[in-house]
Design an enzyme around this catalytic site. Structure first.
Site: not given
Length: 796
Positions: A409, A480, A406
């Site tokens: 990015e 999300d 997670d």
């Protein structure tokens, strides 16, 4: 920009074209795939997405005349004119794609300009994006064109009229259609016109944009702020062939372990240990199947990756062992941010070996994420990837079954990483602008390789951020989302376009991650989740509980019903993923993938195919108890619940009470089924159930079924079984012949018997090798079992 063609040189399947100002290399990869490359910013980089490309052999003819260079393959004709204007024809001479030669004029935006200063103060972006692009490729828009792919971008299935940015972005606000960038950058799209299809893959990792006719309806374009011109044209003419061509380049998803297709339960957060055990025990007490439980960031010691909080989990190895004995696998989150903490081994190793990204002065770059001040591993450095891969053993030795990547990015709390953050890039030093979009891709690759080495089993990795080709290493989820009906609706085209973009193993947070879910929304969402590759319920901290039993008895019953259906369908779903490893075709598919000749399928956003044989038309509106369903032409369809046969090419209104998801089976299909289990491996499965939907009079059908050990790589050595099931109905309709044959016998734990369910069939006699077989007819179904392979005759 390029000027006139000066000369050209052919080197096998590669043609080097000299223009007045630049050089272009055209390489024929296959008769269907052509690469166009120009070194505009730097030497050609090694592709991050394409790792093992071997151009196929084939005849490539080149001819120059009247200022045009003509390149011919067995399937394509590429016409290249001065200024590098490209027109591509099929072998029949039909124009497939051509560069736009007119003026590039954006649509009109009227305004006095008096409010510009105030608008800027309010945060409105006034920068003209077109001025940022160093590369821009415009293609002529045809009247009836449709666009698909581009990963999990928001909006409808057809991307015509949309504008998107490829820049991996963690934005926790509720995602709506105006979002131009999300967590993933997959710069590939498919165009469909006049029932012919082709695709473009723009292999540029810098920030890029894709405008599918929003700027001007006369053209569509893609471009990037930096880097080289490097794109692939992929011809079909079917959408299936375009997807196959793209995954030929970037790779297909490897066959996962079977348990990864089971139901998965996640929340931020199931800590401490007794809470995790409570969740596990409740699943078993309530007879709701579940294979996987997740641990979010709270299991760690101060959010230090590869550590455990000894107060919350005093003995994680023992706890995970005991959960495994109950059939649960535990997946733990790992973020890239490494806490800046001298004495913490991961930090110390990274500093000592120069494994972290640095600023322009080669000082390790520091930002803030969950552990506070943190450093970012330089996953573009092979040595750093190997180090990160080795660390996976810390988790697998504790009994962790998979890793959830997670925040990759990469996300950061103290503003975005500056453009000048420096990365090794496997020895070719570069900056954050080039690595940002592949940061999560490289992290997934390192994680996959580490788990594989540590366990010698097929790794389970789940990632939020990715780039083209990440499917080789990880499953993904859409990030999300929120517990909103709009997000349920929007998830369907997002997942379908992910599948078309090569990311075949994908899913959403079932029920929604943020906001509070409702009983009705969870009931409808779990009905969708049954048919998506990743089936994971996930909710955020401070939201209401979202487990299957968190609402009322009706909601719990609906969850149980559909989760059990998922476990019955496991062999069918496993077959899809086995085939995907060869074909690239995903599990969740838009109707147009198999019904390209039916234009009514081109913009169906709220139905999908699960494999080729199951059509799902879920209810995605609050309060709806009926919905309009379109059944594609060319096939007949059988209502899964009522067994009613319905002609394709028709719209029907289907009543759908809260506990009913409209499901249709393509006529002349086989569905292999397993008995319901609490978890994969709970029962020894030596009997396969065949749910048979017989063909019409005079017609035949076949189905291939795959079986292996469900976890190792032995299948790559031939350790698997492959069965072929076939059915033929006589011209008179009085007899049905069913055949069961083993085409490959490499796995010793095969089936000992087969149970057959013949739908819409009333048998009067069943024989095999001339011997009568006992059977039972209930309403319009015939049931019987056989203990061996062979041919079965059923008199009707």
């Amino acid at each position: 920009m390029f000027g006139k063609i000066k000369n050209h040189k052919q080197q096998g399947n590669k043609i080097i074209i000299k223009f007045e100002q630049d050089e272009v290399i055209v390489q024929v990869i296959t008769p269907f795939i052509v690469n166009f490359f120009a070194s505009l910013a730097c030497e050609r980089r090694k592709s991050k997405a394409i790792e093992q490309l071997v151009p196929a052999s084939g005849q490539v003819a080149v001819h120059y005349s009247d200022g045009k260079l003509i390149i011919r393959t067995e399937k394509l004709v590429i016409d290249i004119a001065d200024e590098f204007f490209v027109t591509i024809f099929d072998h029949k001479g039909t124009v497939l794609s051509e560069d736009y030669r007119g003026d590039a004029v954006p649509f009109i935006r009227r305004g006095s300009g008096d409010g510009l200063a105030m608008a800027a103060e309010e945060g409105h972006k006034l920068e003209d994006e077109r001025n940022k692009l160093n590369i821009k490729i415009r293609k002529k828009m045809e009247k009836d064109m449709f666009f698909y792919g581009l990963g999990d971008k928001t909006g409808h299935l057809n991307k015509k009229g949309y504008h998107y940015k490829m820049w991996n972005t963690d934005d926790p606000s509720p995602h709506v259609e105006s979002f131009e960038a999300l967590y993933k950058s997959i710069p590939f799209f498919i165009a469909l016109k006049e029932k012919q299809s082709f695709g473009y893959f723009f292999d540029n990792t810098f920030e890029s944009v894709f405008d599918m006719g929003k700027e001007n309806s006369d053209y569509y374009f893609f471009g990037a702020v930096d880097g080289n011109l490097d794109y692939y044209f992929i011809y079909g003419p079917s959408v299936k062939e375009v997807v196959g061509g793209y995954t030929y380049l970037t790779g297909t998803a490897p066959l996962p372990q079977l348990w990864t297709l089971g139901y998965q339960q996640c929340r931020w957060s199931y800590a401490p240990e007794n809470r995790l055990r409570e969740i596990a025990d409740t699943f078993r007490e309530k007879d709701i199947p579940c294979d996987v439980l997740y641990l979010d960031i709270d299991y760690m010691d101060g959010y230090r990756v590869f550590t455990w909080d000894n107060k919350k989990f005093p003995n994680p190895k023992r706890a995970l062992k005991e959960l495994k004995e109950k059939g649960f696998k535990v997946v733990t989150i790992i973020d890239p941010g490494v806490k800046k903490d001298k004495g913490y081994s991961i930090y110390d190793q990274g500093i000592e070996n120069h494994y972290f990204a640095t600023d322009k002065d080669r000082i390790p770059y520091v930002n803030k994420v969950w552990p506070g001040d943190a450093l970012y591993p330089d996953f573009s450095n092979e040595k750093a990837r190997k180090w990160w891969a080795t660390n996976q053993k810390i988790m697998t030795d504790a009994g962790v079954a998979g890793i959830w990547n997670d925040m990759n990015e990469p996300a950061s709390f103290n503003g975005p990483l500056p453009d000048d953050v420096s990365f090794n890039n496997d020895g070719v030093r570069t900056d954050h602008r080039e690595i940002h979009n592949v940061y999560g891709h490289y992290m997934s690759k390192a994680t996959y390789e580490g788990i594989k080495h540590a366990t010698d089993k097929r790794p389970f990795v789940i990632t939020r951020a990715c780039y083209a080709g990440t499917q080789k290493y990880s499953t993904v989820w859409t990030g999300d989302n929120q517990s909103l009906w709009e997000h349920l609706r929007m998830s369907l085209p997002m997942l379908m376009n992910l599948g078309l973009s090569g990311i075949s193993f994908c899913g959403t947070d079932v029920g929604g991650f943020g906001f509070d879910c409702t009983a009705e929304l969870l009931s409808r969402w779990v009905q969708v989740g049954v048919f998506t590759p990743l089936f994971r319920n996930h909710s955020s901290i401070f939201t209401r509980d979202q487990e299957p039993w968190a609402f009322d008895e009706q909601t719990e019953s609906i969850n149980r019903k559909y989760i059990k259906l998922r476990y019955q369908l496991l062999p069918y779903l496993y077959d899809i993923l086995h085939n995907e490893e060869t074909t690239g075709l995903p599990m969740i598919r838009p109707l147009l993938l198999h019904y390209q000749n039916d234009p009514r399928t081109y913009e169906v956003n709220d139905e999908f195919l699960c494999g080729e044989n199951i059509l799902v038309a879920p209810v995605v509106e609050q309060g709806a108890k009926a919905r309009l369903v379109y059944l594609p032409e060319g096939d007949q369809w059988v209502d899964y619940w009522t067994k009613e046969t319905i002609a394709g090419g028709s719209y029907i209104v289907k009543e759908a009470a809260l506990d009913l998801c409209p499901i249709y089976i393509k006529a002349a299909s086989f569905l292999p089924l397993y008995p319901v289990q609490s978890y994969v491996g709970e029962k020894k499965i030596d009997q396969l159930t065949l749910d048979v939907y017989p063909p019409e009079e005079g017609q035949s059908s076949t189905y291939s079924h795959y079986q292996d050990d469900g976890e190792s790589f032995d299948y790559q050595k031939g350790v698997f079984n492959l069965y072929e099931f076939s059915a033929h109905k006589s011209d008179s309709g009085n007899e049905l012949h069913v055949s069961i044959k083993k085409k490959h016998d490499g796995y010793e734990k095969g089936y000992h018997s087969f149970k057959l369910i013949l739908n819409n069939t009333k048998a009067s006699a069943v024989t095999m090798y001339g011997k009568q077989i006992s059977y039972e007819v209930i309403e319009n179904q015939t049931f019987f079992s056989v203990k061996e392979e062979g041919d079965i005759q059923i008199k009707l």
